[in-house]
Design an enzyme around this catalytic site. Structure first.
Site, PDB file in Angstrom:
ATOM      1  N   PHE A 169      28.547  29.781  35.798  1.00  0.00           N
ATOM      2  CA  PHE A 169      28.675  31.179  35.395  1.00  0.00           C
ATOM      3  C   PHE A 169      29.816  31.843  36.167  1.00  0.00           C
ATOM      4  O   PHE A 169      29.883  31.733  37.388  1.00  0.00           O
ATOM      5  CB  PHE A 169      27.353  31.920  35.662  1.00  0.00           C
ATOM      6  CG  PHE A 169      27.434  33.383  35.320  1.00  0.00           C
ATOM      7  CD1 PHE A 169      27.654  33.795  34.014  1.00  0.00           C
ATOM      8  CD2 PHE A 169      27.298  34.346  36.305  1.00  0.00           C
ATOM      9  CE1 PHE A 169      27.748  35.137  33.690  1.00  0.00           C
ATOM     10  CE2 PHE A 169      27.388  35.706  35.997  1.00  0.00           C
ATOM     11  CZ  PHE A 169      27.613  36.100  34.683  1.00  0.00           C
ATOM     12  N   GLN A 170      30.673  32.499  35.448  1.00  0.00           N
ATOM     13  CA  GLN A 170      31.841  33.198  36.003  1.00  0.00           C
ATOM     14  C   GLN A 170      32.764  32.276  36.796  1.00  0.00           C
ATOM     15  O   GLN A 170      33.353  32.682  37.791  1.00  0.00           O
ATOM     16  CB  GLN A 170      31.414  34.407  36.845  1.00  0.00           C
ATOM     17  CG  GLN A 170      30.722  35.462  35.979  1.00  0.00           C
ATOM     18  CD  GLN A 170      30.614  36.810  36.627  1.00  0.00           C
ATOM     19  OE1 GLN A 170      30.397  36.917  37.827  1.00  0.00           O
ATOM     20  NE2 GLN A 170      30.743  37.871  35.825  1.00  0.00           N
ATOM     21  N   MET A 174      59.492  52.921  22.726  1.00  0.00           N
ATOM     22  CA  MET A 174      60.560  51.948  22.885  1.00  0.00           C
ATOM     23  C   MET A 174      60.559  50.947  21.732  1.00  0.00           C
ATOM     24  O   MET A 174      61.610  50.544  21.224  1.00  0.00           O
ATOM     25  CB  MET A 174      60.428  51.227  24.232  1.00  0.00           C
ATOM     26  CG  MET A 174      61.587  50.294  24.541  1.00  0.00           C
ATOM     27  SD  MET A 174      63.172  51.144  24.481  1.00  0.00           S
ATOM     28  CE  MET A 174      63.439  51.481  26.217  1.00  0.00           C
ATOM     29  N   GLU A 214      40.064  45.617  37.607  1.00  0.00           N
ATOM     30  CA  GLU A 214      40.799  44.828  38.602  1.00  0.00           C
ATOM     31  C   GLU A 214      42.306  44.925  38.413  1.00  0.00           C
ATOM     32  O   GLU A 214      43.068  44.819  39.376  1.00  0.00           O
ATOM     33  CB  GLU A 214      40.356  43.362  38.579  1.00  0.00           C
ATOM     34  CG  GLU A 214      38.951  43.115  39.138  1.00  0.00           C
ATOM     35  CD  GLU A 214      37.857  43.329  38.092  1.00  0.00           C
ATOM     36  OE1 GLU A 214      38.168  43.745  36.956  1.00  0.00           O
ATOM     37  OE2 GLU A 214      36.678  43.064  38.422  1.00  0.00           O
ATOM     38  N   LYS A 240      31.731  31.045  47.211  1.00  0.00           N
ATOM     39  CA  LYS A 240      30.670  31.886  47.763  1.00  0.00           C
ATOM     40  C   LYS A 240      29.999  31.232  48.981  1.00  0.00           C
ATOM     41  O   LYS A 240      29.690  31.909  49.968  1.00  0.00           O
ATOM     42  CB  LYS A 240      29.634  32.164  46.668  1.00  0.00           C
ATOM     43  CG  LYS A 240      28.574  33.177  47.073  1.00  0.00           C
ATOM     44  CD  LYS A 240      27.717  33.594  45.887  1.00  0.00           C
ATOM     45  CE  LYS A 240      26.786  34.742  46.279  1.00  0.00           C
ATOM     46  NZ  LYS A 240      26.020  35.241  45.135  1.00  0.00           N
TER      47      LYS A 240
HETATM   48  C1  LIG Z   1      51.184  45.145  28.430  1.00  0.00           C
HETATM   49  C2  LIG Z   1      52.329  45.339  27.499  1.00  0.00           C
HETATM   50  N1  LIG Z   1      52.143  45.245  26.164  1.00  0.00           N
HETATM   51  C3  LIG Z   1      53.176  45.453  25.315  1.00  0.00           C
HETATM   52  C4  LIG Z   1      54.422  45.739  25.782  1.00  0.00           C
HETATM   53  C5  LIG Z   1      55.600  45.962  24.826  1.00  0.00           C
HETATM   54  N2  LIG Z   1      56.084  47.348  24.935  1.00  0.00           N
HETATM   55  C6  LIG Z   1      57.160  47.686  25.688  1.00  0.00           C
HETATM   56  S1  LIG Z   1      57.474  49.330  25.705  1.00  0.00           S
HETATM   57  C7  LIG Z   1      56.186  49.624  24.673  1.00  0.00           C
HETATM   58  C8  LIG Z   1      55.882  51.025  24.244  1.00  0.00           C
HETATM   59  C9  LIG Z   1      55.357  51.867  25.332  1.00  0.00           C
HETATM   60  O1  LIG Z   1      54.874  53.057  24.757  1.00  0.00           O
HETATM   61  P1  LIG Z   1      54.686  54.342  25.625  1.00  0.00           P
HETATM   62  O2  LIG Z   1      53.862  54.059  26.801  1.00  0.00           O
HETATM   63  O3  LIG Z   1      54.191  55.444  24.746  1.00  0.00           O
HETATM   64  O4  LIG Z   1      56.168  54.636  26.138  1.00  0.00           O
HETATM   65  P2  LIG Z   1      57.435  55.207  25.346  1.00  0.00           P
HETATM   66  O5  LIG Z   1      58.320  54.048  25.034  1.00  0.00           O
HETATM   67  O6  LIG Z   1      56.938  55.893  24.111  1.00  0.00           O
HETATM   68  O7  LIG Z   1      58.069  56.156  26.303  1.00  0.00           O
HETATM   69  C10 LIG Z   1      55.534  48.437  24.319  1.00  0.00           C
HETATM   70  C11 LIG Z   1      54.383  48.339  23.387  1.00  0.00           C
HETATM   71  C12 LIG Z   1      54.578  45.796  27.181  1.00  0.00           C
HETATM   72  N3  LIG Z   1      55.756  46.025  27.766  1.00  0.00           N
HETATM   73  N4  LIG Z   1      53.516  45.620  28.007  1.00  0.00           N
END
Ligand SMILES: Cc1ncc(C[n+]2csc(CCOP(=O)(O)OP(=O)(O)O)c2C)c(N)n1
Ligand SMILES: [Mg+2]
Length: 608
Positions: free
Chosen positions: A114-115, A480, A52, A164
């Site tokens: 449920f749900q 990042m 979803e 529902k």
């Molecule tokens: C759902 C979610 N969980 C954690 C984060 C924290 N976060 C921000 S950037 C990042 C790293 C992303 O890694 P990647 O997709 O490999 O991108 P890169 O920075 O390596 O280009 C994380 C864990 C987030 N923004 N969103």
């Protein structure tokens, strides 16, 4: 001659009447009655997603690419809660979204059936409005209201929760008879026409300003005001910056464009705001990622703040001239008020701004070890796919490079998750964008981390004939976060290595991906790639490719561009230590922008 239909039939017909042509979703017990009439709906295509969250982001991508309302549908409980992230995402980025959820039967609500999940309660703070429908008779009006709320004023997500029994009940209120229904939204009257007095005052300040900047936010795109913005910019000769949400609102190639402001903005854009005497904020919200430390943001600037949402004005920064209104109307009125008026000479300001721009252009280092610079991949992608393509980013370093190194010339060609920063946005949002704009080339630019959150929607793309292209910028890590560990945590790489490429690939210690090359990574992984993105892509019904050398980048992109009948995934194995520059550290003043580690621009020199 019975003129009774079920609530479920009413729902499908109402969605059609409201103008929906596609809905992304997954069925389940509570919503099942609605899936029966969906089966033979003639004007409403249902796309069966795999999660979803994918339905929600796809609806967002569709909405952001087309300007229309995106629609997603899910069952009660876990189906509905899986929509929470995209709903929050749409709320933060003002995306018009209608989310339809099934609910347990009215009589069971509140019994932990449920749900059962109180999705109206859960989404109260992240929707513009939500409805729990109490009668099948109310369905046409509720759907009409949901579309109206989602798409007018400041756009945003609206949720319609349908028990529902309401879907199964019969009603004689036929959508065809009542459309368009009379809306009952007391108190909801967004102000779109700006106040003439405020416009006159703003025009007076714009005429007198010596160091003005047009600070353009995503609201300009929402108001479909790119043409008006260009007229205003060219009439006044004022420098323009476009925020992460506004990339494409003003052509990057335009000589008045300084690029993106903020944490990873260009030196010229960040510094122009800092030294400005007048910020003309249009559909922007003084986000912390733009302002840096708020107390030292643009200290000498007066502020004209135009926004359709009065709650934004004065929220973070006091406005000297607040203007509530639709950006297209505001900009149009400003143009009319400024036409033929005398204006302060901006030549000195432009000399300064041009100096910053010339001395500190965006750039990056080429790795000396033969590995691929991630910025190079993204730059070439932008060049080869061109300004007519749509680019949809995940969240992380790759997102910032995609915002920096692709030249956006047209509105609605850059889609990303700005406010919430949702990893996993790219693949499903690209899918939705491609459904909305089937004639356009749609590239998802994703991280190896983000991609692992929602890549299952590639199965949807493969089976539904939605040929998106995905560039995985595979740096082997949550890049990042790793960058912050490099800069602020003494290079202690706690839990950011993803193991998506062989040890040593793309590091100064390794060759470009030879088996077992190097041993620089914290966890020894040998030659394994977990997952192997090429094989994963193939397993999901896509074409998979890999590129590990700078010499192969163009040819790989060309090959991906030539495939039109299937989704394509390219695993670009890139240098793992590349960093996003410039950077303003979180909580720091924008005056402390760095163009590389410990290197600040020399403004004194430049201004001398
Ligand atoms: C759902 C979610 N969980 C954690 C984060 C924290 N976060 C921000 S950037 C990042 C790293 C992303 O890694 P990647 O997709 O490999 O991108 P890169 O920075 O390596 O280009 C994380 C864990 C987030 N923004 N969103
Ligand atoms: Mg990564």
């Amino acid at each position: 001659m019975s003129s009774q239909i079920t609530g479920a039939q009413s729902l499908v017909r109402s969605l059609e009447a409201a103008g929906a042509d596609v809905v992304f979703g997954i069925p389940g017990g509570a919503i099942l009655p609605a899936y029966d009439p969906l089966y033979d709906a003639e004007h409403l295509r249902h796309i069966l997603v795999r999660h979803e969250q994918g339905a929600g982001h796809a609806a967002e991508g569709y909405a952001q690419a087309t300007g229309r309302v995106g629609v997603c549908i899910a069952t009660s409980g876990p189906g509905a809660t899986n929509l929470v992230t995209p709903i929050a995402d749409a709320y933060m980025d003002s995306v018009p979204l209608v989310a339809i959820t099934g609910q347990v039967p009215s009589g069971a609500i509140g019994t932990d059936a449920f749900q059962e999940a109180d999705i109206c309660g859960i989404t109260l703070p992240i929707t513009k409005h939500n409805f729990l429908v109490a009668s099948a008779d109310d369905i046409p009006r509720t759907i009409a209201e949901a579309f109206h709320l989602a798409s007018t004023g400041r756009p945003g997500p609206v949720l319609v929760d349908l028990p529902k029994d309401i879907l199964q009940a019969t009603t004689s209120v036929l959508p065809a008879d009542v459309w368009p229904p009379t809306l009952c939204l007391p108190g909801y009257r967004p102000v779109t026409r700006p106040h003439g007095k405020q416009i006159r005052e703003a025009a007076r300040m714009i005429s007198a300003a010596r160091r003005p900047v047009l600070y353009v936010g995503g609201g300009v795109l929402k108001a479909r005001a790119a043409a008006e913005l260009r007229t205003l910019a060219e009439l006044t000769g004022i420098p323009v910056v476009t925020t992460l949400m506004a990339r494409g609102a003003f052509p990057d190639s335009h000589p008045q464009h300084l690029g993106m402001p903020g944490m990873h903005g260009s030196v010229a854009a960040v510094t122009a705001l800092q030294k400005s005497d007048l910020l003309i904020a249009l559909g922007a919200r003084f986000d912390d990622r733009v302002t840096g430390r708020l107390s030292s943001f643009a200290p000498k600037a007066a502020v004209i703040h135009a926004d359709i949402d009065p709650a934004e004005i004065g929220k973070n920064r006091v406005a000297d001239v607040p203007i509530v209104g639709d950006c297209r109307e505001v900009i149009g009125d400003l143009v009319a008020a400024l036409q033929g008026e005398p204006r302060a000479d901006l030549a000195g300001w432009w000399r300064q701004v041009d100096g910053w721009r010339r001395t500190y252009p965006l750039g990056y280092d080429r790795p000396t070890d033969g590995s691929v610079a991630p910025q190079y991949v993204i730059e070439r992608l932008g060049r080869i796919a061109g300004p007519e393509a749509l680019y949809v980013a995940g969240v992380g370093q790759h997102q910032m490079w995609a915002a920096q190194f692709i030249s956006y010339e047209h509105p609605y060609t850059w889609l990303n998750s700005g406010g919430l920063g949702t990893m996993g946005y790219a693949v499903p949002a690209a899918m939705g964008a491609k459904v909305g704009r089937p004639e356009a080339t749609v590239w998802a630019i994703d991280g190896d981390g983000c991609f692992q959150m929602t890549n299952q929607e590639l199965a949807t793309c493969a089976l539904e004939g939605i040929p998106i292209k995905v560039a995985i910028i595979n740096n082997g890590s949550l890049g990042m976060v790793r960058q912050w560990q490099t800069l602020f945590y003494d290079q202690r790489y706690s839990n950011t290595d993803l193991g998506t490429r062989p040890d040593g690939a793309g590091t100064s210690a390794g060759t470009s991906g030879g088996p077992g090359a190097g041993a620089a990574s914290s966890a020894p992984r040998g030659a394994r790639r977990v997952p192997d993105f090429v094989r994963l892509a193939e397993a999901l019904g896509c074409v998979g490719m890999r590129c590990e050398s700078p010499d192969e980048v163009d040819a790989t992109i060309d090959k991906a561009m030539a495939i039109d009948d299937a989704p394509v995934v390219v695993d670009f194995v890139v240098h793992r230590d590349a960093m996003v520059w410039p950077m303003v550290a979180a909580g720091a003043s924008n005056d402390e922008i760095r163009i590389a580690r410990d290197i600040a621009p020399d403004f004194d020199y430049e201004e001398a």
